[in-house]
Structures are given as structure tokens and as C-alpha cells.
Design a protein around this motif. Structure first.
Motif, PDB file in Angstrom:
ATOM      1  N   THR A  30     -27.468  18.188  10.924  1.00 27.37           N
ATOM      2  CA  THR A  30     -26.691  16.968  10.682  1.00 27.37           C
ATOM      3  C   THR A  30     -27.594  15.746  10.723  1.00 27.37           C
ATOM      4  OG1 THR A  30     -24.649  17.907  11.589  1.00 27.37           O
ATOM      5  CG2 THR A  30     -24.827  15.511  11.566  1.00 27.37           C
ATOM      6  N   ILE A  31     -28.492  15.700  11.705  1.00 30.38           N
ATOM      7  CA  ILE A  31     -29.431  14.588  11.828  1.00 30.38           C
ATOM      8  C   ILE A  31     -30.331  14.506  10.597  1.00 30.38           C
ATOM      9  CG2 ILE A  31     -31.433  13.728  13.122  1.00 30.38           C
ATOM     10  CD1 ILE A  31     -28.753  13.271  14.514  1.00 30.38           C
ATOM     11  N   LYS A  32     -30.839  15.644  10.152  1.00 32.66           N
ATOM     12  CA  LYS A  32     -31.721  15.667   8.984  1.00 32.66           C
ATOM     13  C   LYS A  32     -30.995  15.180   7.732  1.00 32.66           C
ATOM     14  CE  LYS A  32     -34.780  19.459  10.471  1.00 32.66           C
ATOM     15  NZ  LYS A  32     -35.197  20.854  10.198  1.00 32.66           N
ATOM     16  N   GLU A  33     -29.763  15.654   7.557  1.00 32.49           N
ATOM     17  CA  GLU A  33     -29.014  15.255   6.368  1.00 32.49           C
ATOM     18  C   GLU A  33     -28.642  13.779   6.424  1.00 32.49           C
ATOM     19  OE1 GLU A  33     -25.827  17.787   5.152  1.00 32.49           O
ATOM     20  OE2 GLU A  33     -26.890  19.623   5.706  1.00 32.49           O
ATOM     21  N   ALA A  34     -28.295  13.287   7.610  1.00 33.36           N
ATOM     22  CA  ALA A  34     -27.978  11.862   7.755  1.00 33.36           C
ATOM     23  C   ALA A  34     -29.206  11.007   7.448  1.00 33.36           C
ATOM     24  CB  ALA A  34     -27.478  11.582   9.171  1.00 33.36           C
ATOM     25  N   PHE A  35     -30.353  11.463   7.915  1.00 31.53           N
ATOM     26  CA  PHE A  35     -31.599  10.749   7.621  1.00 31.53           C
ATOM     27  C   PHE A  35     -31.834  10.705   6.110  1.00 31.53           C
ATOM     28  CE2 PHE A  35     -36.100  11.255   6.498  1.00 31.53           C
ATOM     29  CZ  PHE A  35     -36.588  10.030   6.938  1.00 31.53           C
ATOM     30  N   ASN A  36     -31.634  11.832   5.457  1.00 34.81           N
ATOM     31  CA  ASN A  36     -31.879  11.918   4.017  1.00 34.81           C
ATOM     32  C   ASN A  36     -30.902  11.060   3.222  1.00 34.81           C
ATOM     33  OD1 ASN A  36     -33.446  13.067   1.860  1.00 34.81           O
ATOM     34  ND2 ASN A  36     -31.683  14.332   1.338  1.00 34.81           N
ATOM     35  N   LEU A  37     -29.725  10.797   3.782  1.00 38.78           N
ATOM     36  CA  LEU A  37     -28.714   9.990   3.104  1.00 38.78           C
ATOM     37  C   LEU A  37     -28.806   8.507   3.443  1.00 38.78           C
ATOM     38  CD1 LEU A  37     -25.671  12.408   3.522  1.00 38.78           C
ATOM     39  CD2 LEU A  37     -26.774  11.783   1.357  1.00 38.78           C
ATOM     40  N   THR A  38     -29.757   8.132   4.278  1.00 34.07           N
ATOM     41  CA  THR A  38     -29.912   6.734   4.668  1.00 34.07           C
ATOM     42  C   THR A  38     -30.261   5.864   3.457  1.00 34.07           C
ATOM     43  OG1 THR A  38     -30.655   7.301   6.893  1.00 34.07           O
ATOM     44  CG2 THR A  38     -31.234   5.119   6.099  1.00 34.07           C
ATOM     45  N   ALA A  39     -29.684   4.694   3.403  1.00 33.68           N
ATOM     46  CA  ALA A  39     -30.004   3.744   2.334  1.00 33.68           C
ATOM     47  C   ALA A  39     -31.446   3.251   2.469  1.00 33.68           C
ATOM     48  CB  ALA A  39     -29.051   2.550   2.407  1.00 33.68           C
ATOM     49  N   THR A  40     -32.139   3.145   1.339  1.00 33.71           N
ATOM     50  CA  THR A  40     -33.470   2.542   1.309  1.00 33.71           C
ATOM     51  C   THR A  40     -33.569   1.638   0.084  1.00 33.71           C
ATOM     52  OG1 THR A  40     -34.404   4.419   0.081  1.00 33.71           O
ATOM     53  CG2 THR A  40     -34.631   4.455   2.489  1.00 33.71           C
ATOM     54  N   SER A  41     -34.434   0.674   0.138  1.00 27.71           N
ATOM     55  CA  SER A  41     -34.593  -0.259  -0.966  1.00 27.71           C
ATOM     56  C   SER A  41     -34.962   0.483  -2.247  1.00 27.71           C
ATOM     57  CB  SER A  41     -35.677  -1.280  -0.617  1.00 27.71           C
ATOM     58  OG  SER A  41     -35.748  -2.289  -1.603  1.00 27.71           O
ATOM     59  N   TYR A  42     -34.214   0.222  -3.301  1.00 26.46           N
ATOM     60  CA  TYR A  42     -34.384   0.873  -4.614  1.00 26.46           C
ATOM     61  C   TYR A  42     -34.143   2.381  -4.569  1.00 26.46           C
ATOM     62  CZ  TYR A  42     -36.806  -3.517  -5.709  1.00 26.46           C
ATOM     63  OH  TYR A  42     -37.134  -4.841  -5.886  1.00 26.46           O
ATOM     64  N   GLY A  43     -33.764   2.914  -3.402  1.00 23.83           N
ATOM     65  CA  GLY A  43     -33.555   4.353  -3.270  1.00 23.83           C
ATOM     66  C   GLY A  43     -34.833   5.163  -3.241  1.00 23.83           C
ATOM     67  N   LEU A  44     -35.972   4.523  -2.958  1.00 25.73           N
ATOM     68  CA  LEU A  44     -37.271   5.198  -3.059  1.00 25.73           C
ATOM     69  C   LEU A  44     -37.596   6.126  -1.881  1.00 25.73           C
ATOM     70  CD1 LEU A  44     -39.487   2.340  -4.533  1.00 25.73           C
ATOM     71  CD2 LEU A  44     -38.589   4.347  -5.709  1.00 25.73           C
ATOM     72  N   GLN A  45     -36.896   5.987  -0.787  1.00 27.99           N
ATOM     73  CA  GLN A  45     -37.086   6.857   0.394  1.00 27.99           C
ATOM     74  C   GLN A  45     -38.564   6.998   0.799  1.00 27.99           C
ATOM     75  OE1 GLN A  45     -34.522  10.235  -1.279  1.00 27.99           O
ATOM     76  NE2 GLN A  45     -34.036  10.330   0.906  1.00 27.99           N
ATOM     77  N   PRO A  46     -39.190   5.907   1.229  1.00 25.63           N
ATOM     78  CA  PRO A  46     -40.592   5.995   1.627  1.00 25.63           C
ATOM     79  C   PRO A  46     -40.800   6.478   3.062  1.00 25.63           C
ATOM     80  CG  PRO A  46     -39.854   3.738   1.838  1.00 25.63           C
ATOM     81  CD  PRO A  46     -38.684   4.522   1.291  1.00 25.63           C
ATOM     82  N   VAL A  47     -39.725   6.853   3.741  1.00 20.25           N
ATOM     83  CA  VAL A  47     -39.809   7.248   5.152  1.00 20.25           C
ATOM     84  C   VAL A  47     -39.696   8.763   5.279  1.00 20.25           C
ATOM     85  CG1 VAL A  47     -38.911   6.817   7.473  1.00 20.25           C
ATOM     86  CG2 VAL A  47     -38.606   5.089   5.682  1.00 20.25           C
ATOM     87  N   SER A  48     -40.549   9.345   6.109  1.00 21.47           N
ATOM     88  CA  SER A  48     -40.501  10.778   6.412  1.00 21.47           C
ATOM     89  C   SER A  48     -40.114  10.970   7.877  1.00 21.47           C
ATOM     90  CB  SER A  48     -41.858  11.440   6.162  1.00 21.47           C
ATOM     91  OG  SER A  48     -42.216  11.362   4.797  1.00 21.47           O
ATOM     92  N   LEU A  49     -39.500  12.111   8.159  1.00 29.59           N
ATOM     93  CA  LEU A  49     -39.030  12.397   9.513  1.00 29.59           C
ATOM     94  C   LEU A  49     -39.713  13.649  10.051  1.00 29.59           C
ATOM     95  CD1 LEU A  49     -36.921  11.516  11.700  1.00 29.59           C
ATOM     96  CD2 LEU A  49     -35.396  13.240  10.698  1.00 29.59           C
ATOM     97  N   VAL A  50     -40.420  13.501  11.164  1.00 28.16           N
ATOM     98  CA  VAL A  50     -41.024  14.642  11.853  1.00 28.16           C
ATOM     99  C   VAL A  50     -40.091  15.033  12.995  1.00 28.16           C
ATOM    100  CG1 VAL A  50     -42.989  15.466  13.206  1.00 28.16           C
ATOM    101  CG2 VAL A  50     -43.363  13.914  11.273  1.00 28.16           C
ATOM    102  N   VAL A  51     -39.707  16.294  13.062  1.00 28.48           N
ATOM    103  CA  VAL A  51     -38.791  16.789  14.097  1.00 28.48           C
ATOM    104  C   VAL A  51     -39.575  17.716  15.023  1.00 28.48           C
ATOM    105  CG1 VAL A  51     -36.643  18.009  14.566  1.00 28.48           C
ATOM    106  CG2 VAL A  51     -36.871  16.659  12.465  1.00 28.48           C
ATOM    107  N   ILE A  52     -39.714  17.313  16.280  1.00 30.91           N
ATOM    108  CA  ILE A  52     -40.507  18.070  17.242  1.00 30.91           C
ATOM    109  C   ILE A  52     -39.588  18.772  18.245  1.00 30.91           C
ATOM    110  CG2 ILE A  52     -42.305  17.951  19.021  1.00 30.91           C
ATOM    111  CD1 ILE A  52     -43.208  15.309  17.699  1.00 30.91           C
ATOM    112  N   LYS A  53     -39.771  20.082  18.360  1.00 24.77           N
ATOM    113  CA  LYS A  53     -39.119  20.849  19.422  1.00 24.77           C
ATOM    114  C   LYS A  53     -40.185  21.756  20.021  1.00 24.77           C
ATOM    115  CE  LYS A  53     -35.487  24.150  20.556  1.00 24.77           C
ATOM    116  NZ  LYS A  53     -34.510  25.138  20.033  1.00 24.77           N
ATOM    117  N   ASN A  54     -40.983  21.192  20.886  1.00 27.40           N
ATOM    118  CA  ASN A  54     -42.117  21.904  21.478  1.00 27.40           C
ATOM    119  C   ASN A  54     -42.462  21.192  22.786  1.00 27.40           C
ATOM    120  OD1 ASN A  54     -44.904  22.474  22.194  1.00 27.40           O
ATOM    121  ND2 ASN A  54     -45.113  23.455  20.195  1.00 27.40           N
ATOM    122  N   LYS A  55     -42.042  21.758  23.893  1.00 23.56           N
ATOM    123  CA  LYS A  55     -42.185  21.082  25.186  1.00 23.56           C
ATOM    124  C   LYS A  55     -43.639  20.752  25.522  1.00 23.56           C
ATOM    125  CE  LYS A  55     -37.973  20.569  26.726  1.00 23.56           C
ATOM    126  NZ  LYS A  55     -37.416  19.214  26.946  1.00 23.56           N
TER     127      LYS A  55
END
Length: 211
Positions: A30-55
Motif C-alpha cells: 500500500t505504501i509503495k503504491e501510494a508513493f507511486n501515485l503521488t503527484a509530481t510536477s509535470y508527472g515526471l516522478q523524479p523521486v525514488s523510494l528505497v524500502v529497508i527491512k534489515n535490522k
């Protein structure tokens, strides 16, 4: 009062996570999909998301996070990143995707594409970096709201050493640099902030109605 407002009142920047509780794969999706659906200027999506699950990795990052223990305690740690170098190819790739998904004719796409290509070519990398960072903050705001609605606790962080994160996470190899950090999980029962009233100005002090 609406569910949305109740959820936003429930949210706060967690100071201590319960390190025995973990988000489900469904919640992370859900978090990943919400991130991918976030509005960005011109729709260019210049932001990447790193998801860490490693203690072990999370513990390693604590000393580069102003010793904020939430990074180690959290179920997952999100790192929002932007390109170290933004090029015209990024714009081209966007329009290829538009054509692929919408099958938009070139005669409609070309004027907008030419405008963006020209606009980007006139900006320095410093200007593009500042613009990209603004997009990362938009993503962060959206994620905070989504987490609140999903009853996922979070703690947005600017207090970390990006260069160290980039090195440890090998982001340089991916033409990325870290901008923001967002540990996620569940608040600990003994978090001293858990039951404190939210401190906010009166709505009349921060809003202006023009009728």
C-alpha cells in the motif's frame, strides 16, 4: 468529525517504535503504491523510494541519523531519493511512457515535450536538484497522510547524513542521492509522546478565506 481528521490527529512523529512489531507485506505494498501515485510536477516522478527491512543495516544507519534510535527500532525505513544528475533522457522516457500507456499522438505530445526539453536544458544541475527535492517533500507529505489513514506510525526525518546513507546503501551506483528518511512501524507503549495533545495554531490563524 471525519475519519480523515481523526487519523491526522492520531498521527505524530513517533519517538520510540515497538521493535517487536512489523508491517505486513500488504501494508508495505500500500505504501509503495501510494508513493507511486503521488503527484509530481509535470508527472515526471523524479523521486525514488528505497524500502529497508534489515535490522543490521538499520542499526548501522543510526550513527548517521543523529543517533535517532527510531531508525533501528522501526519495522521498515523508507529513504526518499532523487537523481544525482537529471538529464533530458528522463524527460524523453516520460513521454515514451505516456505514448505507451495512453497512445497519445505525437502531434499532441511534441509541443509539451519540446517545452519541457527546452526548460530543462536551461537549468543547472543545482536548480534541477532543488526542484527534485521539492518533489521529494510532496511525496513525504503524501506518505505521512496515507500512513495515518492506514494506522501506520511514522517519523519523518531530515536529521541524517545523506553522504553516509548514499555510501552504505550504494545509491551512487544508481545515480541517486538520499533526501529524506521515514521510519515506519508501530508506536511503543512507553513512547512519552504517545498520549500528548497535538500542539497546533487555531485554524483561523493559518487559513484565509476569500469569498
Amino acid at each position: 468529525m471525519s475519519t480523515t481528521i481523526d487519523s491526522l490527529k492520531w498521527r505524530y512523529a513517533v519517538k520510540k517504535f515497538d521493535d517487536n512489531k512489523y508491517l505486513s507485506e500488504e501494508q508495505i505494498q500500500t505504501i509503495k503504491e501510494a508513493f507511486n501515485l503521488t503527484a509530481t510536477s509535470y508527472g515526471l516522478q523524479p523521486v525514488s523510494l528505497v524500502v529497508i527491512k534489515n535490522k543490521e543495516l538499520q542499526k548501522q544507519l543510526v550513527e548517521h541519523s543523529w543517533n535517532q534510535q527510531q531508525v533501528a527500532q522501526a519495522s521498515h525505513v523508507l529513504v526518499l531519493c532523487v537523481p544525482k544528475e537529471h538529464t533530458a533522457k528522463d524527460v524523453e522516457n516520460y513521454f515514451k511512457l505516456v505514448k505507451e500507456i495512453r497512445n497519445t499522438p505525437d502531434e499532441i505530445l511534441n509541443p509539451f515535450r519540446d517545452f519541457l526539453m527546452d526548460s530543462f536544458s536551461k537549468k543547472t544541475q543545482e536548480e534541477l536538484l532543488a526542484w527534485n527535492k521539492n518533489q521529494a517533500y510532496i511525496s513525504l507529505g503524501n506518505l505521512l497522510t496515507v500512513c495515518a489513514l492506514e494506522k501506520i506510525d511514522s517519523c519523518p526525518m531530515e536529521g541524517f547524513i545523506p553522504e553516509k546513507y548514499d555510501e552504505i546503501l550504494k545509491l551512487n551506483e544508481k545515480n541517486l542521492q538520499s533526501v529524506l528518511v521515514l521510519p515506519l512501524g508501530f508506536r511503543a507503549e512507553d513512547d512519552y509522546m504517545k498520549d500528548l495533545k497535538k500542539v497546533r495554531k487555531n485554524i483561523s490563524q493559518v487559513t484565509l478565506d476569500i469569498n
